[in-house]
Design a protein around this motif. Structure first.
Motif, PDB file in Angstrom:
ATOM      1  N   TYR A  42      46.766  32.988  20.431  1.00 15.73           N
ATOM      2  CA  TYR A  42      47.748  32.647  21.456  1.00 15.73           C
ATOM      3  C   TYR A  42      47.815  33.814  22.442  1.00 15.73           C
ATOM      4  O   TYR A  42      47.583  34.968  22.068  1.00 15.73           O
ATOM      5  CB  TYR A  42      49.119  32.409  20.825  1.00 15.73           C
ATOM      6  N   ARG A  44      50.167  35.548  23.666  1.00 16.58           N
ATOM      7  CA  ARG A  44      51.046  36.652  23.260  1.00 16.58           C
ATOM      8  C   ARG A  44      50.382  37.539  22.207  1.00 16.58           C
ATOM      9  O   ARG A  44      50.502  38.761  22.238  1.00 16.58           O
ATOM     10  CB  ARG A  44      52.383  36.082  22.730  1.00 16.58           C
ATOM     11  N   ASN A  82      42.632  26.456  24.029  1.00 16.48           N
ATOM     12  CA  ASN A  82      43.610  25.847  23.113  1.00 16.48           C
ATOM     13  C   ASN A  82      43.199  25.942  21.656  1.00 16.48           C
ATOM     14  O   ASN A  82      44.051  25.905  20.776  1.00 16.48           O
ATOM     15  CB  ASN A  82      43.826  24.378  23.471  1.00 16.48           C
TER      16      ASN A  82
END
Length: 100
Positions: A42, A44, A82
């Protein structure tokens, strides 16, 4: 006995052969991501791993050097897809680091 010009040439060759700070940050970030290679990546998490990489490589250097190296490393980052895993992205970073 080597001449000053010969010493300067050798020093320049060594500098050119050394990986840039941005390269080192990307490679260290890849190593951090390999700790859990199967996990989905992800944005982050990538930011955190990049922060660890930057701190390890340029954390003790002047702020201007830190920011320049981190900016160069960030500019080379491919988008996070993704379904990419930590390990897959680490492989991308290894490949990209060669070009930075």
């Amino acid at each position: 006995m080597s001449t000053p010009l010969g010493q300067a040439d050798e020093a320049l060759r060594q500098i050119q052969a050394s990986p840039s700070y941005a390269q080192q940050i990307l490679l260290t970030t890849a190593a951090v991501l390999r700790i859990q290679p199967g996990r989905p990546l992800y944005p982050r998490v990538l930011d955190i791993a990049l922060g660890f990489g930057a701190d390890a490589i340029v954390g003790e250097l002047p702020t201007a050097v830190q920011l320049d190296a981190l900016d160069r490393a960030r500019a080379a980052l491919p988008p996070v897809g993704n379904t990419v895993t930590h390990g897959e992205y680490a492989l991308l970073l290894d490949s990209i680091a060669k070009t930075v």
